[in-house]
Design an enzyme around this catalytic site. Structure first.
Site, mmCIF file in Angstrom:
data_model
loop_
_atom_site.group_PDB
_atom_site.id
_atom_site.type_symbol
_atom_site.label_atom_id
_atom_site.label_comp_id
_atom_site.label_asym_id
_atom_site.label_seq_id
_atom_site.Cartn_x
_atom_site.Cartn_y
_atom_site.Cartn_z
ATOM 1 N N ARG A 88 5.690 57.126 -19.003
ATOM 2 C CA ARG A 88 6.943 57.888 -18.867
ATOM 3 C C ARG A 88 6.756 59.282 -19.460
ATOM 4 O O ARG A 88 7.251 60.271 -18.947
ATOM 5 C CB ARG A 88 8.114 57.156 -19.535
ATOM 6 C CG ARG A 88 9.389 57.981 -19.540
ATOM 7 C CD ARG A 88 10.692 57.217 -19.757
ATOM 8 N NE ARG A 88 10.610 56.054 -20.587
ATOM 9 C CZ ARG A 88 10.450 56.055 -21.924
ATOM 10 N NH1 ARG A 88 10.367 57.192 -22.585
ATOM 11 N NH2 ARG A 88 10.383 54.914 -22.588
ATOM 12 N N TYR B 223 22.686 72.364 -0.838
ATOM 13 C CA TYR B 223 22.526 70.997 -0.348
ATOM 14 C C TYR B 223 23.737 70.157 -0.802
ATOM 15 O O TYR B 223 24.142 70.236 -1.972
ATOM 16 C CB TYR B 223 21.209 70.412 -0.892
ATOM 17 C CG TYR B 223 21.093 68.922 -0.693
ATOM 18 C CD1 TYR B 223 21.262 68.348 0.572
ATOM 19 C CD2 TYR B 223 20.838 68.067 -1.755
ATOM 20 C CE1 TYR B 223 21.175 66.989 0.766
ATOM 21 C CE2 TYR B 223 20.737 66.700 -1.569
ATOM 22 C CZ TYR B 223 20.913 66.161 -0.312
ATOM 23 O OH TYR B 223 20.832 64.809 -0.132
ATOM 24 N N ASP C 222 16.609 76.944 -6.698
ATOM 25 C CA ASP C 222 16.086 75.849 -5.886
ATOM 26 C C ASP C 222 15.305 76.484 -4.735
ATOM 27 O O ASP C 222 15.876 77.116 -3.841
ATOM 28 C CB ASP C 222 17.258 74.999 -5.368
ATOM 29 C CG ASP C 222 16.797 73.788 -4.566
ATOM 30 O OD1 ASP C 222 15.699 73.846 -3.978
ATOM 31 O OD2 ASP C 222 17.546 72.794 -4.500
ATOM 32 N N LYS D 112 10.170 67.489 0.472
ATOM 33 C CA LYS D 112 10.218 68.338 1.660
ATOM 34 C C LYS D 112 8.850 68.957 1.958
ATOM 35 O O LYS D 112 7.901 68.233 2.152
ATOM 36 C CB LYS D 112 11.323 69.382 1.474
ATOM 37 C CG LYS D 112 12.641 68.788 0.946
ATOM 38 C CD LYS D 112 13.210 67.747 1.905
ATOM 39 C CE LYS D 112 14.619 67.341 1.583
ATOM 40 N NZ LYS D 112 14.843 66.102 0.904
HETATM 41 O O1 P1T Z 1 16.440 64.351 -1.760
HETATM 42 P P1 P1T Z 1 15.914 64.897 -3.027
HETATM 43 O O2 P1T Z 1 14.430 64.842 -3.155
HETATM 44 O O3 P1T Z 1 16.618 64.329 -4.235
HETATM 45 O O4 P1T Z 1 16.225 66.465 -3.037
HETATM 46 C C1 P1T Z 1 17.500 66.994 -3.103
HETATM 47 C C2 P1T Z 1 17.526 68.375 -2.514
HETATM 48 C C3 P1T Z 1 17.497 69.453 -3.366
HETATM 49 N N1 P1T Z 1 17.520 70.712 -2.897
HETATM 50 C C4 P1T Z 1 17.566 70.968 -1.581
HETATM 51 C C5 P1T Z 1 17.620 72.382 -1.105
HETATM 52 C C6 P1T Z 1 17.589 69.914 -0.665
HETATM 53 O O5 P1T Z 1 17.637 70.204 0.636
HETATM 54 C C7 P1T Z 1 17.565 68.580 -1.132
HETATM 55 C C8 P1T Z 1 17.614 67.410 -0.221
HETATM 56 N N2 P1T Z 1 17.997 67.701 1.090
HETATM 57 C C9 P1T Z 1 18.106 66.801 2.099
HETATM 58 C C10 P1T Z 1 17.878 65.507 1.973
HETATM 59 C C11 P1T Z 1 18.550 67.381 3.382
HETATM 60 O O6 P1T Z 1 18.417 66.709 4.432
HETATM 61 O O7 P1T Z 1 19.005 68.519 3.379
#
Ligand code: P1T
Length: 393
Positions: free
Chosen positions: A46, A98, A170, A195
């Site tokens: 962890r 998001y 972000d 992503k």
């Molecule tokens: O899904 P996750 O790994 O927890 O990420 C969240 C997140 C954070 N910032 C941005 C700009 C994002 O687009 C996302 C997640 N977005 C999607 C799942 C989507 O389809 O837009």
């Protein structure tokens, strides 16, 4: 060292124990101590793990940062930044984000008496006007999800510095290949590594990068204390993904530019949001703060939900799915999918309408992708041809 070289080598030296060229998946929760109070730098996974550590070093180098920290998801990374705050603190944030980030702000952290003020981020002065004596953090997502607006990181960083606030950006949509917020004055960069960094739609993860020693120490302490860490295999998948980030991003962008132009000339489409189009309101800013425009596009169609349904269900290569940044193309409907839980008045204020469709342009052949969108827009798709697709919710 050039970006492409860093992506393949930073943190990824041959394994010291075995010479393995590729970083091994250290699938272990714990590490045997040599003696009481003496170990080889790892104690418990962890707190730290060699596969995760390799990824943290690599990501820090790609963002021109000093330190990287990896998490179980993008939202876990965002939560970790918010955990720097205390009850009574305030955050000023750009309004287009998001949907899951909005949910985290409004439904989770607001319960802990943290206040979020949303401002139209296209004018940096709006951040300044919303700052109060309690503001501690400015949050920016740029380019934004799903409207592809571009906010001026450098201008906002000047405001943050003058008021001694933390600026977190972000950078998920651009990836470090096209945008480096730390170079533009940000204190913290956040990623959903799910992503572009992972790049193959096979892992969920997140990351934070910073060059600030104090922030790093605090964030590392939160990472260890809260425990939202990625496992070794997930870390390895992202590490494998970033090796090809540069070549993938170039092709994502090349495809997206041609598709954005095709969509702009289609009679069924009212508006195309892509920062690489000269018609984009922040085109000049995007050109200045990014080295490319990325692979995300959203567009508004003439007509209501029935038209939207025909298009998103009519594509054969673009899969109807949440997420983005993978090699395969995806299509989605923000108001019923990624942004379904954003409050109605927030959506209205943003101009996030029912007619908006978002695509994540993959790295398939450009003509195949354009032809797929063309047949879906022209209404030639039929439900029997898309049995591999999800159902619209
Ligand atoms: O899904 P996750 O790994 O927890 O990420 C969240 C997140 C954070 N910032 C941005 C700009 C994002 O687009 C996302 C997640 N977005 C999607 C799942 C989507 O389809 O837009």
């Amino acid at each position: 060292m050039e970006f492409e070289t860093k992506a393949i080598h930073m943190g990824q030296e041959p394994d010291k124990a075995t010479g393995a060229t590729i970083t091994p998946i250290y699938q272990t929760s714990t590490y045997t101590h040599d003696a009481l109070g003496k170990h080889k730098g790892y104690d418990y996974s962890r707190a730290d793990n060699p596969t995760r550590h390799a990824l943290e070093v690599a990501l820090a180098s790609l963002e021109n940062g000093k330190y990287g920290l990896c998490f179980a998801s993008g939202l876990a990374a965002t939560s970790t930044v918010l955990n720097l705050l205390k009850a009574g603190d305030e955050v000023v944030t750009g309004d287009d984000l998001y949907g899951g980030t909005v949910r985290l702000f409004d439904k989770i952290y607001s319960n802990f008496n943290i206040k979020f003020t949303y401002v139209d981020g296209t004018n940096p002065k709006n951040f300044e006007s919303a700052i109060t004596g309690k503001t501690k953090l400015i949050w920016l997502e740029t380019p934004t999800n799903p409207l592809l607006r571009v906010f001026d990181i450098n201008e906002v960083s000047k405001i943050a510095k003058a008021k001694k606030l933390i600026l977190a950006v972000d950078n998920t949509f651009a990836s470090p290949y096209f945008q480096k917020p730390l170079d533009l004055g940000a204190d913290i960069v956040v990623h959903s590594t799910t992503k572009y960094l992972g790049g193959h739609s096979d892992v969920v993860g997140g990351a934070i990068i910073t060059s600030n020693n104090d922030l790093f120490e605090e964030l590392k302490f939160i990472q260890k204390s809260v425990g939202a860490i990625p496992g070794p295999f997930d870390s390895w998948l992202v590490l494998r993904g970033i090796k090809t980030l540069a070549v993938r991003m170039k092709k994502h962008e090349e495809n997206a530019m041609q598709i954005a132009e095709f969509l702009s000339n289609h009679p069924k489409i009212k508006k195309v949001n892509y920062p690489g189009l000269k018609s984009h309101p922040q085109y000049e800013l995007a050109k200045k703060q990014m080295t490319g425009f990325g692979g995300m596009i959203s567009f508004e169609v003439n007509g209501g939900i029935d038209t939207v349904k025909k298009i998103v269900e009519g594509t054969k290569l673009f899969a109807l799915a949440e997420s983005l940044g993978g090699v395969e193309s995806l299509i989605g409907h923000p108001v019923t999918m990624t942004h379904a839980e954003v409050p109605e008045e927030h959506k209205e204020k943003l101009g996030l309408s029912e007619g908006l469709i978002r695509i994540s342009v993959g790295i398939e052949g450009t003509n195949d992708l354009i032809n797929d969108l063309k047949q879906a827009l022209d209404g030639k798709g039929s439900s029997s041809t898309k049995n591999n697709k999800a159902i619209v919710v």
